[in-house]
Enzyme design. Structure first.
Site, short mmCIF file in Angstrom:
data_model
loop_
_atom_site.label_atom_id
_atom_site.label_comp_id
_atom_site.label_asym_id
_atom_site.label_seq_id
_atom_site.Cartn_x
_atom_site.Cartn_y
_atom_site.Cartn_z
N ASP A 161 0.76 -1.28 -0.20
CA ASP A 161 0.31 0.04 -0.28
C ASP A 161 0.93 1.26 0.03
O ASP A 161 0.29 2.54 -0.56
CB ASP A 161 -1.15 -0.12 1.05
CG ASP A 161 -2.11 -0.61 1.13
OD1 ASP A 161 -2.10 -1.80 0.46
OD2 ASP A 161 -2.69 -0.77 1.70
N LYS A 197 1.75 2.36 -6.92
CA LYS A 197 1.23 1.78 -6.64
C LYS A 197 -0.39 2.12 -7.28
O LYS A 197 -0.79 3.16 -7.21
CB LYS A 197 0.30 1.44 -4.95
CG LYS A 197 -0.65 0.06 -5.58
CD LYS A 197 -0.80 -0.47 -4.01
CE LYS A 197 -1.55 -1.77 -4.55
NZ LYS A 197 -1.37 -2.50 -2.25
N1 GLU Z 1 -2.46 -3.05 2.76
C1 GLU Z 1 -1.63 -3.87 4.41
C2 GLU Z 1 0.00 -3.28 3.56
O1 GLU Z 1 0.18 -2.49 3.04
C3 GLU Z 1 -1.72 -4.97 2.89
C4 GLU Z 1 -1.54 -5.13 1.44
C5 GLU Z 1 0.17 -5.33 0.86
O2 GLU Z 1 0.66 -5.66 1.57
O3 GLU Z 1 -0.21 -5.35 -0.08
O4 GLU Z 1 0.96 -3.54 3.94
#
Ligand code: GLU
Length: 420
Positions: free
Chosen positions: A165, A242
């Site tokens: 994220d 992203k």
């Molecule tokens: N939202 C979490 C993070 O960014 C899980 C998503 C991920 O790792 O892709 O750590």
């Protein structure tokens, strides 16, 4: 035979079908009249209890254990440290509770992917175990300090694993915090967890380790380049973003071309021949960072009084519309708040231009806003924190925000960089 319990491998028989998988706990949001099993492909299915004829136990739950045995260093291989910080790449489902935890250590990765041992002599360090939306500049600092330690004590490159994220915030921040970087620092992650057949974790990690052993001495991200397992894209840390919630190829270069394509088999296609090359200079973590800054998105109808909340801040990045516009209704507030205001494009692609429209001229000339060229808002945010950590003099802040310190500003906008 005892009744199967959550976590056990089972065969569920209905009148016309059979399913094999791991018996899962029932999440609160689901109807209690279903049985949920995780299939081998990683997906969960719910089966109506009324249709179930029988649930057979195949194998009882066994807590997964990964051998932590130290890998023997092989002569001639580069030394690479994997620093893990959490995220999906480190996540596993706890079959007893159904929860997902960022729990795998870097050592676990190396025992799950023995082929890594033929690419490099690996050292693994888990420094935190959090989801990346919970990261703050404190975690960026900690990472920078750990990376400095590793690079200055024998590592030929470092791989950082964290959540996707905010991976691009971390990569931008590290691009500024690591001074005189002379070796590769590669950030990687996974969109799908390791227990799913379609996980991108393995290829991303293998390519990242290869990139860390390469000659490309930059902070960069290394993630799937396509939805297939074709290659990974190595993207400059200040130019990565992203761009999709769930696709495996979510990370794209913004206003720039990738540094390289990295193939799992070992081939590296260098696309940017001007990248920084490996050398013996000592890397320093320069962690002075002003945290009292904010990143704001402006929009039609925005209430100008929202800006009153930022009166005691030291600087703002505004993700502005189009070429760098802000609703005129906010101009008076901007005049009142006395701090550097950086304008970045909320379109993400393209460059902000201070002089095209009269309103833009007013923002740049009368209100002294700093136009951040073709930096993404996230990179401008990380850079502003770094710059304000070193000076609060507005003219110096302006000069540094508009200078290319770490590949964040390109001189010309190339046609083929759009939607690469
Ligand atoms: N939202 C979490 C993070 O960014 C899980 C998503 C991920 O790792 O892709 O750590």
């Amino acid at each position: 035979m005892p009744d199967p319990k959550t976590g056990d491998s089972v065969k569920v028989k209905t009148s016309d079908k059979e399913f094999e998988g791991i018996l899962m706990p029932i999440p609160d949001i689901l109807d209690k009249d279903v049985t949920v099993i995780k299939l081998d492909n990683g997906y969960n299915i719910g089966i109506d209890n009324k249709k179930i004829k029988k649930i057979e136990l195949i194998k009882g739950y066994k807590k997964p254990s990964h051998s932590k045995k130290k890998l023997k260093p092989k002569k001639g291989l580069p030394n690479i440290t994997i620093i893990s910080a959490g995220g999906t790449i480190s996540s596993k489902v706890d079959y007893r509770t159904g929860g997902v935890y960022a729990d795998y250590t870097a050592e676990d990765f190396t025992s799950m992917m023995p082929e890594l041992a033929d690419i490099a002599n690996l050292k693994a360090k888990k420094i935190m175990s959090i989801m990346s939306e919970d990261m703050t500049p404190k975690e960026w600092r900690l990472l920078a300090i750990e990376i400095e330690k590793e690079l200055d004590s024998g590592a030929d490159g470092v791989v950082v694993t964290q959540g996707t994220d905010t991976l691009h915030y971390t990569s931008a921040a590290l691009s500024f915090l690591l001074k005189d970087l002379s070796k590769p620092v590669i950030l990687t992650a996974a969109q799908r967890s390791i227990d799913r057949g379609s996980s991108d974790a393995f290829m991303n990690l293998i390519c990242a380790v290869k990139a860390a052993a390469s000659d490309i001495a930059e902070v960069s991200t290394c993630m799937h380049g396509t939805t297939n397992d074709d290659y990974c894209l190595l993207i400059k840390g200040t130019k990565a973003r992203k761009m999709h919630t769930s696709r495996r190829d979510a990370f794209r270069p913004i206003n720039d071309l990738p540094l390289a394509k990295i193939y799992e088999g070992g081939k590296i296609d260098v696309l940017d021949k001007d990248h920084k090359k490996r050398s013996d200079t000592k890397t320093k973590a320069d962690t002075k960072f002003q945290e009292k800054i904010a990143l704001l998105h402006v929009y039609p109808g925005m209430d100008p009084s929202l800006l009153d909340n930022y009166k005691d801040y030291k600087g703002l990045v505004i993700a502005a519309t189009g070429l760098g516009n802000i609703p005129q209704s906010l101009f008076n507030k901007i005049k009142e708040i006395d701090m550097p205001i950086v304008i970045a494009p909320q379109t993400i692609y393209g460059r902000v231009h201070p002089l095209v429209y009269a309103n833009l001229r007013e923002l740049s000339i009368k209100l002294n806003c700093i136009f951040a060229e073709d930096m993404t808002p996230e990179t401008a945010y990380a850079k502003l924190g770094y710059v304000l950590g070193h000076t609060s003099k507005i003219e110096e802040v302006k000069e540094q925000m508009q200078a290319n310190i770490s590949g964040e500003i390109t001189k010309r906008s190339l046609e083929k960089t759009f939607l690469y």
